[in-house]
Design an enzyme around this catalytic site. Structure first.
Site, PDB file in Angstrom:
ATOM      1  N   GLN A 211      50.866  31.659  41.611  1.00 36.20           N
ATOM      2  CA  GLN A 211      49.468  31.270  41.802  1.00 36.20           C
ATOM      3  C   GLN A 211      49.111  30.044  40.970  1.00 36.20           C
ATOM      4  O   GLN A 211      47.993  29.546  41.079  1.00 36.20           O
ATOM      5  CB  GLN A 211      48.545  32.435  41.385  1.00 36.20           C
ATOM      6  CG  GLN A 211      48.689  33.677  42.242  1.00 36.20           C
ATOM      7  CD  GLN A 211      47.932  34.860  41.668  1.00 36.20           C
ATOM      8  OE1 GLN A 211      48.496  35.915  41.452  1.00 36.20           O
ATOM      9  NE2 GLN A 211      46.637  34.702  41.419  1.00 36.20           N
ATOM     10  N   PHE A 242      47.593  38.722  43.655  1.00 37.19           N
ATOM     11  CA  PHE A 242      46.575  39.579  43.020  1.00 37.19           C
ATOM     12  C   PHE A 242      46.423  39.333  41.526  1.00 37.19           C
ATOM     13  O   PHE A 242      45.879  40.165  40.811  1.00 37.19           O
ATOM     14  CB  PHE A 242      46.869  41.065  43.271  1.00 37.19           C
ATOM     15  CG  PHE A 242      47.106  41.412  44.705  1.00 37.19           C
ATOM     16  CD1 PHE A 242      46.093  41.265  45.643  1.00 37.19           C
ATOM     17  CD2 PHE A 242      48.334  41.869  45.140  1.00 37.19           C
ATOM     18  CE1 PHE A 242      46.301  41.574  46.980  1.00 37.19           C
ATOM     19  CE2 PHE A 242      48.559  42.183  46.470  1.00 37.19           C
ATOM     20  CZ  PHE A 242      47.537  42.041  47.400  1.00 37.19           C
ATOM     21  N   GLU A 246      49.951  34.717  38.335  1.00 32.97           N
ATOM     22  CA  GLU A 246      49.206  33.635  37.692  1.00 32.97           C
ATOM     23  C   GLU A 246      49.948  33.125  36.470  1.00 32.97           C
ATOM     24  O   GLU A 246      50.306  31.960  36.383  1.00 32.97           O
ATOM     25  CB  GLU A 246      47.808  34.105  37.305  1.00 32.97           C
ATOM     26  CG  GLU A 246      46.993  33.012  36.617  1.00 32.97           C
ATOM     27  CD  GLU A 246      45.562  33.420  36.331  1.00 32.97           C
ATOM     28  OE1 GLU A 246      44.904  32.706  35.554  1.00 32.97           O
ATOM     29  OE2 GLU A 246      45.101  34.449  36.868  1.00 32.97           O
ATOM     30  N   ARG A 324      35.542  38.782  30.245  1.00 31.66           N
ATOM     31  CA  ARG A 324      34.912  39.075  31.537  1.00 31.66           C
ATOM     32  C   ARG A 324      34.440  40.530  31.601  1.00 31.66           C
ATOM     33  O   ARG A 324      33.403  40.824  32.195  1.00 31.66           O
ATOM     34  CB  ARG A 324      35.865  38.755  32.690  1.00 31.66           C
ATOM     35  CG  ARG A 324      35.226  38.849  34.062  1.00 31.66           C
ATOM     36  CD  ARG A 324      36.122  38.267  35.126  1.00 31.66           C
ATOM     37  NE  ARG A 324      36.071  36.816  35.141  1.00 31.66           N
ATOM     38  CZ  ARG A 324      35.266  36.098  35.919  1.00 31.66           C
ATOM     39  NH1 ARG A 324      34.409  36.703  36.727  1.00 31.66           N
ATOM     40  NH2 ARG A 324      35.300  34.792  35.899  1.00 31.66           N
ATOM     41  N   ARG A 356      43.236  41.187  40.186  1.00 39.34           N
ATOM     42  CA  ARG A 356      42.043  41.022  41.009  1.00 39.34           C
ATOM     43  C   ARG A 356      40.804  41.662  40.363  1.00 39.34           C
ATOM     44  O   ARG A 356      40.720  42.872  40.223  1.00 39.34           O
ATOM     45  CB  ARG A 356      42.309  41.654  42.366  1.00 39.34           C
ATOM     46  CG  ARG A 356      41.337  41.287  43.457  1.00 39.34           C
ATOM     47  CD  ARG A 356      41.797  41.887  44.768  1.00 39.34           C
ATOM     48  NE  ARG A 356      41.083  41.335  45.903  1.00 39.34           N
ATOM     49  CZ  ARG A 356      41.398  41.590  47.171  1.00 39.34           C
ATOM     50  NH1 ARG A 356      42.426  42.373  47.453  1.00 39.34           N
ATOM     51  NH2 ARG A 356      40.700  41.052  48.154  1.00 39.34           N
ATOM     52  N   ALA A 525      40.245  33.952  39.816  1.00 39.10           N
ATOM     53  CA  ALA A 525      38.818  34.046  39.492  1.00 39.10           C
ATOM     54  C   ALA A 525      37.933  33.840  40.722  1.00 39.10           C
ATOM     55  O   ALA A 525      36.782  33.427  40.598  1.00 39.10           O
ATOM     56  CB  ALA A 525      38.442  33.057  38.391  1.00 39.10           C
ATOM     57  N   GLU A 726      37.587  38.624  44.631  1.00 35.92           N
ATOM     58  CA  GLU A 726      37.576  39.701  43.643  1.00 35.92           C
ATOM     59  C   GLU A 726      36.388  40.667  43.726  1.00 35.92           C
ATOM     60  O   GLU A 726      36.566  41.875  43.561  1.00 35.92           O
ATOM     61  CB  GLU A 726      37.619  39.092  42.237  1.00 35.92           C
ATOM     62  CG  GLU A 726      38.903  38.361  41.932  1.00 35.92           C
ATOM     63  CD  GLU A 726      38.843  37.686  40.583  1.00 35.92           C
ATOM     64  OE1 GLU A 726      39.724  37.958  39.752  1.00 35.92           O
ATOM     65  OE2 GLU A 726      37.914  36.883  40.351  1.00 35.92           O
TER      66      GLU A 726
END
Length: 775
Positions: A211, A242, A246, A324, A356, A525, A726
């Site tokens: 990703q 998902f 990343e 987050r 996710r 994100a 997400e």
């Protein structure tokens, strides 16, 4: 020349966005012709690699005998941490994540060495032959143990507003409790894989299922001691990501790159499913201790929560995930006096990573659990308690982190879903069913979602794109986002086609490539279409404006009045094919390609004070779920789900509805069946489909109603759309709380069921037993 007689669609009525267009690779997916990284044709002389993994959770490596590995059939080379020309490190933020363990292992499954052989099977067999001697060290496995030991990978964080303790002291009612919410395996269908090909002059091409191609380029360059311009990373598509691809694809890319660079031969590293699940991190599990004060109507007067994440052995992305979670604890509710703590617990397990929702689901479920507790205590419908605490009531529209909410639609959206799903009627029907059913119990729950859209780190909210118009009028687009099945390429194609007035089949997108668009952010994100769509739109608009100037010069009228629609150009009462204007532009030496760039405006965040404007906008949604639970076995079934999701002005309703459906089922799996289990020695035992239960077709409800809420984004997002990657994963909170509602009926709703997630059959039975005992 006048082309007015050509086939024409009226310029003002034409559009390529907002249409339910098929996924750009759908045909290739169905035919089995879509090329994934493992499908890239192997060059002659390609070698295959495998990993040697640690068998201890925490230990010093006293001896490492690799002679049996080197002597195995087909083995060409074996590499350890000492063989990197550059740095043996792949941490995305902190430099605490070795590519290969060096002298100390920190979890069962940590890569110790790399084997390169003439075949995949020979490499895997050889990797098992190493003789490793360990000296065991103390190990921590759970977030509770990390909390008690004050073992953290990062300093704890705290967000406060008002005087929480004073408000708690004055509150008429209080609730206090604990909650554990487990992690989740990404379970992408395509595992981690990288194929590294050496090029001339010490250059390297790496095909990687990732990703974040730019991060892979960065890690490879540092590990091999090369400048970035010698490393090219390419990804056409992934078979799912998902968040698991990343940051954690870096280890696989770096190891394939190391072998290819040292041997000057192509090397592929493809993870076996068991190895993939043993090596890679998952969604962070959370342990919570919470307390809340409230009035007789269920209005929250104060809330305190202490969250401890299982970070794993290194920081990875745990800091942003915790941030987050802190910023999503409020979910859809105004909290006047609040104290939110989060700590990233260091454990001797896989280093957990993006998934996710990126901490948002783990933060929001805590306040939903608290509200469910309040409703049980007061004997109220949980929806009524939720509604009384919504943002927007009495002007309450500022979040605990200081961002003013200007796009709040939660009350209207929930009212719409409540009516459309017959929520009240079904609640009453479930109550009647439970009165006459001693074994089977039904539960119904409605839960809302408010989810902020943007990267926590402000500088990541940027994107670039290239658009090429060829002399025959066909269009090629390249952008920094990556396609993992979510349809970002389809949406970007629609944006470009719309901007140039073309049908979708006139536009094609190429593989994401660091040699084309540099310094990109991860596709994560929920920002992929927002950022890359805007960048591609800017590039296409520049080309269109150049063509409009040329058309004005050739046919008269002002450039601003030129319209592009239906594969045609409307200029000064004349109509000509787009291809004809392009041909004339080429002959006139007009530039037919352009770059585009976009940076999300208005974002700022202070990580010290935890105040700012971290999100561009909020996506909203709500879901109603109805379940039936067998109180003798703990088995349950989702009978019906009604979902309403705010996608703004959807770029592609077909793709967006599919994303909502998929996120709902994936989130349901996280909260109900997908249990990660480590044994007493710290080995992950749920490391294959035989031991890890993801939802199947039979787990989907027979009645599954998904609608998109009609609501243009107040922010200037791409065509006023909203992200859909997400936020829908939080919608199956309704499933979890419907199960809790059914369990609660065993005690006539007078006892708060102590239900942790995932709500497996065993967890449900434990909660039922506790309710019966307390009742």
């Amino acid at each position: 020349m006048n082309y007015a007689g050509a086939t024409e669609r009226h310029a003002t009525a034409w559009a390529a966005v907002g249409l339910p267009s098929a996924h750009e690779s759908a045909r290739l997916h169905v035919l089995g012709k879509a090329t994934y990284t493992d499908d890239v044709p192997e060059l002659q002389g390609t070698l295959h690699a495998a990993l040697g993994l640690s068998a201890r959770a925490h230990a010093s490596v006293v001896g490492l005998d690799l002679a049996p590995v080197l002597a195995a059939p087909g083995v060409v080379a074996v590499y350890t941490a000492r063989d990197f020309p550059g740095v043996n490190e792949c941490g995305p933020i902190l430099h605490d994540d070795p590519i290969l363990a060096d002298g100390e292992v920190l979890y069962v499954g940590q890569p110790l060495f790399l084997v390169v052989a003439d075949s995949h099977d020979n490499a895997r067999r050889a990797a098992r032959r190493a003789a490793v001697t360990y000296a065991d060290l103390p190990a921590i496995f759970t977030p509770q143990q990390a909390r008690d030991a004050r073992a953290h990978v990062l300093p704890p964080m705290l967000l406060q507003r008002g005087d929480c303790q004073a408000a708690l002291d004055l509150a008429l009612h209080k609730v206090r409790g604990r909650l554990f919410v487990g992690g989740q395996e990404h379970f992408y269908l395509e595992g981690q894989v990288a194929y590294a090909i050496p090029r001339e002059d010490q250059c390297l091409l790496v095909h990687c299922s990732t990703q974040h191609p730019s991060e892979m380029q960065h890690v490879l360059a540092h590990a091999l001691g090369l400048p970035s311009h010698r490393v090219q990373v390419e990804c056409r598509r992934m078979g799912g990501g998902f968040g698991g691809k990343e940051s954690q694809s870096a280890q696989w890319a770096a190891l394939a790159g190391l072998a290819a660079h040292r041997l000057q031969r192509p090397v592929k590293l493809r993870a076996d499913r068991d190895d993939d699940m043993l090596v890679t991190g998952k969604r962070h599990c959370f342990y919570y201790e919470y307390e809340a004060g409230y009035d007789a109507d269920g209005r929250i007067l104060a809330a305190r929560v202490d969250m401890t994440l299982r970070a794993g052995y290194s920081a990875d992305l745990s800091g942003p995930v915790a941030t987050r979670a802190v910023c999503h604890f409020d979910n859809a509710y105004y909290l006047s006096d609040v104290e939110i703590r989060a700590a990233c617990g260091r454990t001797n397990t896989q280093s957990n990573t993006a998934f996710r929702g990126f901490g948002g689901p783990q933060g929001a479920i805590a306040i939903e659990y608290i509200i469910d507790d309040i409703a049980r205590h007061l004997g109220l419908d949980p929806l009524d308690v939720r509604r009384r605490n919504f943002y927007g009531i009495g002007g309450r529209n500022v979040t605990p982190y200081g961002q003013t909410i200007v796009d709040n639609v939660i009350a209207d959206l929930v009212a719409d879903l409540e009516r459309g799903s017959d929520y009240r009627v079904r609640r009453a029907a479930a109550a009647r069913f439970n009165e006459r059913s001693p074994v089977l119990k039904k539960g119904v729950a409605l839960t809302p979602v408010k989810f902020g859209i943007a990267f926590n780190v402000t500088h990541l909210n940027q994107a670039g794109a290239l658009v090429h118009v060829y002399a025959d009028g066909s269009v090629l687009v390249n952008h920094g986002g990556t396609e993992m099945g979510q349809g970002i390429n389809t949406k970007v194609m629609q944006v470009v086609a719309h901007e140039l007035g073309l049908d979708l089949d006139r536009v094609r997108i190429t593989a994401t490539d660091t040699a084309k668009v540099a310094n990109t952010s991860a596709t994560a994100a929920s920002t992929g279409a927002d950022l890359n769509g805007k960048a591609a739109q800017a590039a296409a608009r520049r080309i269109r404006e150049r063509l409009a100037v040329l058309a004005s010069c050739l046919y008269g009228g002002g450039a601003a009045a030129v319209r592009f629609a239906g594969n045609q150009v409307h200029v000064n009462s004349q109509v000509l094919p787009f291809t004809e204007l392009v041909r004339q532009a080429y002959l006139a030496r007009v530039q037919l390609w352009s770059d585009g760039f976009y940076a999300t405006p208005g974002l700022h965040w202070d990580p010290v004070t935890m105040q700012g404007h971290p999100f561009s906008y909020f996506a909203y949604g709500a879901a109603v779920s109805e379940v039936v639970v067998d109180t003798l076995t703990g088995e349950w079934k989702l009978l019906r789900a009604d979902v309403l999701y705010d996608a703004g002005r959807s770029l592609n309703p077909a793709i967006d509805i599919g994303q909502v459906e998929g996120a709902f089922i994936q989130g349901m799996g996280w909260l109900t069946t997908e249990e990660l289990w480590w044994n007493a020695d710290g080995k992950l035992m749920t490391h294959a489909p035989s031991t890890y239960k993801i939802p199947a077709v039979s787990d989907c409800p027979e009645e599954f109603h998904v609608r998109l809420y009609q609501n243009a984004n107040v922010e200037d997002s791409i065509h006023r759309s909203k992200a859909v990657g997400e936020p829908p994963l939080l919608l199956p909170f309704s499933v979890f709380f419907a199960i809790r509602d059914a369990i609660s009926s065993v005690g006539q709703h007078r006892v708060r069921p102590p239900l942790d997630a995932p709500a497996t059959c065993e967890a449900i039975l434990r909660a039922i037993t506790a309710v019966r005992t307390a009742h």
